[in-house]
Design an enzyme around this catalytic site. Structure first.
Site, PDB file in Angstrom:
ATOM      1  CD  GLU A 115      33.091  30.966  42.725  1.00 40.56           C
ATOM      2  OE1 GLU A 115      32.695  32.141  42.922  1.00 40.56           O
ATOM      3  OE2 GLU A 115      32.386  29.974  43.015  1.00 40.56           O
TER       4      GLU A 115
ATOM      5  CB  SER B  29      31.540  45.979  46.150  1.00 43.72           C
ATOM      6  OG  SER B  29      32.843  46.157  45.621  1.00 43.72           O
TER       7      SER B  29
ATOM      8  CE  LYS C  30      32.250  38.395  45.718  1.00 42.45           C
ATOM      9  NZ  LYS C  30      31.690  37.961  44.412  1.00 42.45           N
TER      10      LYS C  30
END
Length: 404
Positions: free
Chosen positions: A118, A380, A96
């Protein structure tokens, strides 16, 4: 000639009756989106902007991260070689940060003082709060009330970083509702910058998130050529909204020898309706201002992973499915949990539950393929955030869970 057809001005993928993406929003929200789109178009190829971003990637996020040959895991399954792209080693523990650093620099150039976002599993919220703290900006994070309970540690991390976490209490109280409330806030507060975390939403977000996350595939492509002297046979990633997956897939999309596989959460089973696998069993519809595959019954959206329980999927993934460039499969909760435990004990790497879906499918695939083939899996994120949840599922305490 590129196999992809996308209008960079409208964010529409495909043509004729087979189109995805776009922007289907009220005028007040469209005005705010147009400002973001203009900034992205102006700066994405700007040398000064990219030099600053690359400096943060290197000195702050810790890129490039390794492409790791998981030898013990590969030996265990007895088939193809499995490589892990170690996004879990980034600052904040997931992919992210790649996107939040890119978007926060756009917000900085637009002179914005408040960042909104969000989050589902909390990793995007943590990465956004991190980037906002780095730039000295106010930060509001919308998070489903249920996800706040499942990911209490990440809620505390966001608050430590100075962000205010606002619970979304409607509907399923998960990621969909967090996106709903963040978009509504953005429409009413044009002085804010909405830092959307996945490759979903109205234009320009799917293209913008893909742009910043493509660093994953760019690095993996160069690294596998260095290590093996050729491209992989498969690239595999978990797909919720789809940012980590599109980041890995896009730099390989023109390499037709490379098979692309996205792994959706089958949750409690595709036949139960309680899953988050719109590419497997969904229908084309409009959700959150863009056209894509959506679950037949979004109220049943479910996954063991708080970061994957989204009832839609990024429009670029829908387009890849439509043109046959990628295959999308599904892995259920139990399979993901088993992969979480197995990778931890086999390689000493605790994966996020999101990533565990990709690991689960990749190990099944590797067992069916010859030993000279190569699979790259996008790891990830790391599983620190999920340990308490997994411990509760396996026995109530970390000590009991360790004996499982």
């Amino acid at each position: 000639m590129s196999i992809l057809k996308v209008d960079e001005k409208t964010g529409i993928f495909g043509e004729g009756d087979q189109t995805f993406g776009g922007s289907f929003v009220p005028p007040e929200l469209q005005k705010a989106l147009d400002e973001v789109a203009e900034a992205f178009a102006r700066y994405k190829d700007d040398p000064d902007f990219n030099a600053e971003l690359q400096a943060y990637y290197k000195d702050y996020a810790g890129r490039p991260n390794p492409l790791y040959f998981a030898k013990r895991l590969s030996d265990q399954v007895g088939g193809a070689k499995i490589y892990l792209k170690r996004e879990d080693l980034n600052h904040t523990g997931a992919h992210k940060i790649n996107n939040t650093l890119g978007q926060i620099l756009l917000a900085k150039r637009l002179g914005k003082k408040r960042i909104i976002a969000e989050t589902g599993a909390g990793q995007h919220g943590v990465a956004t709060a991190t980037a906002a703290a780095l730039m000295g900006l106010e930060c509001l994070i919308f998070m489903g009330e249920l996800d706040m309970k499942r990911q209490a540690l990440n809620v505390f991390r966001m608050e430590l970083l100075g962000a205010k976490v606002i619970p979304a209490t409607s509907g399923n109280r998960t990621l969909k509702e967090a996106v709903d409330e963040a978009l509504m806030y953005f429409a009413g507060h044009p002085d804010s910058f909405y830092l959307l975390g996945s490759a979903v939403g109205p234009h320009p977000y799917p293209l913008m998130v893909r742009h910043f996350q493509s660093v994953i595939g760019q690095e993996a492509r160069a690294q596998i050529l260095e290590k093996e002297g050729r491209l992989p046979d498969y690239v595999v990633a978990a797909v919720g909204g789809g940012s980590n997956a599109i980041g890995l897939f896009y730099p390989f999309v023109e390499d037709l020898s490379v098979k692309i596989i996205g792994v959706e959460p089958a949750g409690k089973g595709l036949d139960t309706g309680y899953h988050a696998a719109p590419l497997n069993v969904g229908e084309v519809d409009v959700l959150h201002g863009f056209r894509s595959y959506v679950m037949p019954d979004p109220e049943k959206c479910w996954s063991i992973s708080a970061g994957l329980d989204y009832p839609g999927v990024g429009p670029e993934h829908s387009y890849y499915k439509a043109i046959g460039r990628a295959q999308y499969v599904a892995v259920n909760d139990q399979e993901a949990l088993d992969a979480f435990l197995n990778l931890s004990k086999t390689e000493g790497i605790i994966p996020a539950l999101e990533s565990s879906h990709a690991v689960a499918y990749a190990t099944k695939l590797a067992a069916q393929r010859p030993k000279d083939e190569i699979i790259i899996v996008n790891l990830s994120g790391r599983g620190d955030k999920d340990v308490a949840q997994v411990a509760e599922m396996l026995g109530g305490t970390p000590e009991q869970a360790a004996k499982a």
